[in-house]
Scaffold this motif. Structure first.
Motif, PDB file in Angstrom:
ATOM      1  N   MET B   1       1.190  -1.374  -0.727  1.00 61.18           N
ATOM      2  CA  MET B   1      -0.028  -0.208  -0.343  1.00 61.18           C
ATOM      3  C   MET B   1       0.555   0.916  -0.061  1.00 61.18           C
ATOM      4  SD  MET B   1      -1.475   1.816   2.024  1.00 61.18           S
ATOM      5  CE  MET B   1      -1.415   2.092   4.184  1.00 61.18           C
ATOM      6  N   LYS B   2       1.214   2.032  -0.432  1.00 70.78           N
ATOM      7  CA  LYS B   2       1.609   3.538  -1.075  1.00 70.78           C
ATOM      8  C   LYS B   2       0.680   4.683   0.014  1.00 70.78           C
ATOM      9  CE  LYS B   2       4.963   1.856  -3.780  1.00 70.78           C
ATOM     10  NZ  LYS B   2       5.334   2.320  -5.505  1.00 70.78           N
ATOM     11  N   ALA B   3       1.539   5.743   0.626  1.00 70.69           N
ATOM     12  CA  ALA B   3       0.748   6.587   0.995  1.00 70.69           C
ATOM     13  C   ALA B   3       1.360   7.836   0.718  1.00 70.69           C
ATOM     14  CB  ALA B   3       0.320   6.672   2.621  1.00 70.69           C
ATOM     15  N   ARG B   4       0.220   8.768   0.776  1.00 68.78           N
ATOM     16  CA  ARG B   4       1.793  10.320   0.282  1.00 68.78           C
ATOM     17  C   ARG B   4       1.156  11.268   1.085  1.00 68.78           C
ATOM     18  NH1 ARG B   4       0.158  11.581  -5.988  1.00 68.78           N
ATOM     19  NH2 ARG B   4       1.868  10.179  -7.185  1.00 68.78           N
ATOM     20  N   VAL B   5       2.498  12.119   1.982  1.00 72.17           N
ATOM     21  CA  VAL B   5       2.444  12.649   3.121  1.00 72.17           C
ATOM     22  C   VAL B   5       2.617  14.328   1.617  1.00 72.17           C
ATOM     23  CG1 VAL B   5       2.635  12.971   5.394  1.00 72.17           C
ATOM     24  CG2 VAL B   5       2.632  11.502   4.774  1.00 72.17           C
ATOM     25  N   PHE B   6       1.773  14.873   2.666  1.00 73.64           N
ATOM     26  CA  PHE B   6       1.903  16.269   1.614  1.00 73.64           C
ATOM     27  C   PHE B   6       2.070  17.571   2.995  1.00 73.64           C
ATOM     28  CE2 PHE B   6       0.464  16.137  -3.089  1.00 73.64           C
ATOM     29  CZ  PHE B   6      -0.320  14.766  -2.509  1.00 73.64           C
ATOM     30  N   ILE B   7       3.098  17.992   2.631  1.00 74.78           N
ATOM     31  CA  ILE B   7       3.437  19.078   3.970  1.00 74.78           C
ATOM     32  C   ILE B   7       3.222  20.304   3.161  1.00 74.78           C
ATOM     33  CG2 ILE B   7       5.255  19.194   5.681  1.00 74.78           C
ATOM     34  CD1 ILE B   7       5.783  16.385   5.272  1.00 74.78           C
ATOM     35  N   THR B   8       3.162  21.234   4.590  1.00 76.31           N
ATOM     36  CA  THR B   8       2.622  22.716   3.958  1.00 76.31           C
ATOM     37  C   THR B   8       2.806  23.978   5.482  1.00 76.31           C
ATOM     38  OG1 THR B   8       0.409  22.317   4.693  1.00 76.31           O
ATOM     39  CG2 THR B   8       1.268  22.155   1.969  1.00 76.31           C
ATOM     40  N   LEU B   9       3.570  24.427   4.853  1.00 72.92           N
ATOM     41  CA  LEU B   9       3.397  25.520   6.295  1.00 72.92           C
ATOM     42  C   LEU B   9       2.137  25.687   6.794  1.00 72.92           C
ATOM     43  CD1 LEU B   9       6.327  27.727   4.736  1.00 72.92           C
ATOM     44  CD2 LEU B   9       6.568  26.264   6.489  1.00 72.92           C
ATOM     45  N   LYS B  10       2.321  26.357   7.871  1.00 77.04           N
ATOM     46  CA  LYS B  10       0.449  26.359   8.200  1.00 77.04           C
ATOM     47  C   LYS B  10       0.605  27.850   8.132  1.00 77.04           C
ATOM     48  CE  LYS B  10       0.551  24.026  12.150  1.00 77.04           C
ATOM     49  NZ  LYS B  10       0.652  24.201  13.939  1.00 77.04           N
ATOM     50  N   PRO B  11      -0.817  28.440   7.833  1.00 76.45           N
ATOM     51  CA  PRO B  11      -1.283  29.860   6.942  1.00 76.45           C
ATOM     52  C   PRO B  11      -0.276  31.387   8.418  1.00 76.45           C
ATOM     53  CG  PRO B  11      -3.073  28.194   7.443  1.00 76.45           C
ATOM     54  CD  PRO B  11      -1.774  27.861   8.027  1.00 76.45           C
ATOM     55  N   GLY B  12       0.203  32.220   7.997  1.00 73.05           N
ATOM     56  CA  GLY B  12       0.246  33.152   8.474  1.00 73.05           C
ATOM     57  C   GLY B  12       1.967  32.805   8.622  1.00 73.05           C
ATOM     58  N   VAL B  13       2.406  31.384   8.551  1.00 74.71           N
ATOM     59  CA  VAL B  13       3.484  31.200   9.417  1.00 74.71           C
ATOM     60  C   VAL B  13       4.447  31.956   7.894  1.00 74.71           C
ATOM     61  CG1 VAL B  13       5.475  29.445   9.220  1.00 74.71           C
ATOM     62  CG2 VAL B  13       3.595  29.390  10.424  1.00 74.71           C
ATOM     63  N   LEU B  14       5.676  32.409   7.542  1.00 75.05           N
ATOM     64  CA  LEU B  14       6.710  33.104   6.887  1.00 75.05           C
ATOM     65  C   LEU B  14       7.425  32.430   5.479  1.00 75.05           C
ATOM     66  CD1 LEU B  14       7.029  36.149   6.028  1.00 75.05           C
ATOM     67  CD2 LEU B  14       9.064  35.563   7.056  1.00 75.05           C
ATOM     68  N   ASP B  15       7.019  32.215   5.001  1.00 77.67           N
ATOM     69  CA  ASP B  15       7.519  31.307   3.403  1.00 77.67           C
ATOM     70  C   ASP B  15       8.893  32.471   2.926  1.00 77.67           C
ATOM     71  OD1 ASP B  15       8.476  29.135   1.728  1.00 77.67           O
ATOM     72  OD2 ASP B  15       6.639  29.281   1.060  1.00 77.67           O
ATOM     73  N   PRO B  16       9.874  32.233   2.773  1.00 73.97           N
ATOM     74  CA  PRO B  16      10.467  32.698   2.192  1.00 73.97           C
ATOM     75  C   PRO B  16      10.882  32.229   0.997  1.00 73.97           C
ATOM     76  CG  PRO B  16      11.990  32.417   4.708  1.00 73.97           C
ATOM     77  CD  PRO B  16      10.964  31.693   4.588  1.00 73.97           C
ATOM     78  N   GLN B  17      10.615  30.640   0.688  1.00 72.15           N
ATOM     79  CA  GLN B  17      11.155  29.963  -0.527  1.00 72.15           C
ATOM     80  C   GLN B  17      10.445  30.086  -0.897  1.00 72.15           C
ATOM     81  OE1 GLN B  17      13.164  26.158  -0.062  1.00 72.15           O
ATOM     82  NE2 GLN B  17      12.335  26.500   2.601  1.00 72.15           N
ATOM     83  N   GLY B  18       8.718  30.243  -0.714  1.00 70.95           N
ATOM     84  CA  GLY B  18       7.903  30.302  -1.570  1.00 70.95           C
ATOM     85  C   GLY B  18       8.289  31.802  -2.400  1.00 70.95           C
ATOM     86  N   LYS B  19       8.467  32.905  -1.037  1.00 74.96           N
ATOM     87  CA  LYS B  19       8.365  34.238  -1.735  1.00 74.96           C
ATOM     88  C   LYS B  19       9.310  34.665  -2.740  1.00 74.96           C
ATOM     89  CE  LYS B  19       7.900  38.172   1.472  1.00 74.96           C
ATOM     90  NZ  LYS B  19       7.927  38.852   2.413  1.00 74.96           N
ATOM     91  N   ALA B  20      11.014  33.599  -3.108  1.00 74.83           N
ATOM     92  CA  ALA B  20      12.012  33.840  -3.633  1.00 74.83           C
ATOM     93  C   ALA B  20      11.659  32.888  -4.845  1.00 74.83           C
ATOM     94  CB  ALA B  20      12.829  32.820  -3.620  1.00 74.83           C
ATOM     95  N   ILE B  21      10.010  31.908  -5.333  1.00 72.87           N
ATOM     96  CA  ILE B  21      10.120  31.560  -6.232  1.00 72.87           C
ATOM     97  C   ILE B  21       9.129  32.426  -6.747  1.00 72.87           C
ATOM     98  CG2 ILE B  21       8.708  29.152  -7.349  1.00 72.87           C
ATOM     99  CD1 ILE B  21       9.409  27.568  -4.363  1.00 72.87           C
ATOM    100  N   HIS B  22       8.197  32.795  -6.126  1.00 71.40           N
ATOM    101  CA  HIS B  22       7.206  34.493  -6.428  1.00 71.40           C
ATOM    102  C   HIS B  22       8.290  35.490  -7.013  1.00 71.40           C
ATOM    103  CE1 HIS B  22       3.493  36.997  -5.489  1.00 71.40           C
ATOM    104  NE2 HIS B  22       3.735  36.618  -6.199  1.00 71.40           N
TER     105      HIS B  22
END
Lengths: 222, 80
Positions: B1-22
């Motif tokens: 059986m396979k499973a995927r776990v998606f890990i995301t920053l909580k809303p409101g937590v600053l995401d410098p990497q996301g910002k750079a991608i943006h």
């Protein structure tokens, strides 16, 4: 004082810490490998060094925080043994749940490596007794993930309880409320991103870090 | 059986990497990107007997840092 320095695969400041401890305490610390499940009997101070334990896989400090020796460090801390985590050591302490909050990627995304001025916020902790509150000291930083974050309630509590040990005076990494180092609620665990062990002798540029280890020795020996 | 776990920053937590991608997307001329958040995907190959509770415990104990991250588990049906 019987000190122990924990060594993980990827630690790279373990020897710096060992040299600092030997210079100030006059005794070599025991280097304890991460797969050991116990600390040497009579250990009365534990240091978790900087570096890139487990290659920073998953999250900085995440793997080290789940290694066998960290359970022993947790138990010792619960008994009141002082624990200092520097840089990656601070990341390990937050990942292990021994300190609140988390250390995220620097806000500027760059690895920051330079001496930074810090304010000693609290001189009453067993780590900062040799400093004056409000004093400015300069310690080097060298990190990519030093951006301290916690929810507002936690930050208020840390400040209200006098648990912020050091604060950055410059913008360094985007840390919430410029926090550079904090202690746990019992006061015997300190995590900090700057490196006091790299400011120990005149050849390092300054000796501001020396008093941290001297104060600790004084408290532990007392 | 396979499973995927998606890990995301909580809303409101600053995401410098996301910002750079943006910023990089804007630099490439893509307009209309309002925000970018970067996360992680972890794929697990699991024994059939693994329960949802087991996977959740894996997330809480190691895969996610729940101080700053949320996780979502997706079980993948076995492909015949």
């Amino acid at each position: 004082m019987n000190s122990a320095v924990i060594v993980f695969p990827g630690s790279n400041c373990d020897r710096d810490l060992a040299v600092a401890l030997e210079q100030v305490i006059g005794r070599k610390p025991t280097m304890v490998w991460h797969q050991d499940s116990a600390l040497p009997d009579g250990t009365d101070f534990i240091a978790i060094p900087g570096g890139f334990s487990y290659g920073d896989y998953l999250r900085s400090g995440a793997m080290a925080a789940r290694s066998p020796i960290t359970r022993a460090v947790k138990d010792a801390a619960a008994r009141g043994v002082p624990v200092l985590g520097v840089c990656n050591g601070f990341q390990v302490l937050t990942e292990a749940g021994m300190l609140p909050g988390a250390l995220m990627r620097n806000a500027g995304l760059n690895f920051v490596c330079r001496p930074v001025p810090l304010e000693v916020e609290n001189s009453r902790s067993l780590f900062t007794s040799r400093y004056d509150a409000g004093e400015t000291v300069v310690f080097p930083v060298a990190h990519h993930d030093g951006n301290y974050q916690a929810d507002e309630a936690t930050l208020d509590r840390l400040e209200g309880e006098g648990r912020v040990a050091f604060r950055y005076l410059d913008q360094v990494n985007g840390s919430a409320r410029a926090i550079a180092g904090i202690v746990n609620d019992a006061g015997n665990v300190l995590g900090m991103m700057p490196h006091p062990e790299r400011a120990l002798e005149p050849a390092h540029g300054n000796t501001d870090g020396r008093r941290l280890f001297e104060g600790l020795l004084e408290t532990v020996a007392a | 059986m396979k499973a995927r776990v998606f890990i995301t920053l909580k809303p409101g937590v600053l995401d410098p990497q996301g910002k750079a991608i943006h910023h990089a997307l804007e630099g490439l001329g893509f307009s209309g990107v309002n925000d970018v958040r970067a996360g992680k995907l972890i794929e697990l190959d699991l024994a059939e007997s693994t329960s949802d509770g087991d996977i959740e415990e894996m997330c809480r104990k190691l895969l996610a840092n729940t101080v700053i991250e949320n996780f979502r588990i997706e079980r993948l049906e076995q492909v015949a």
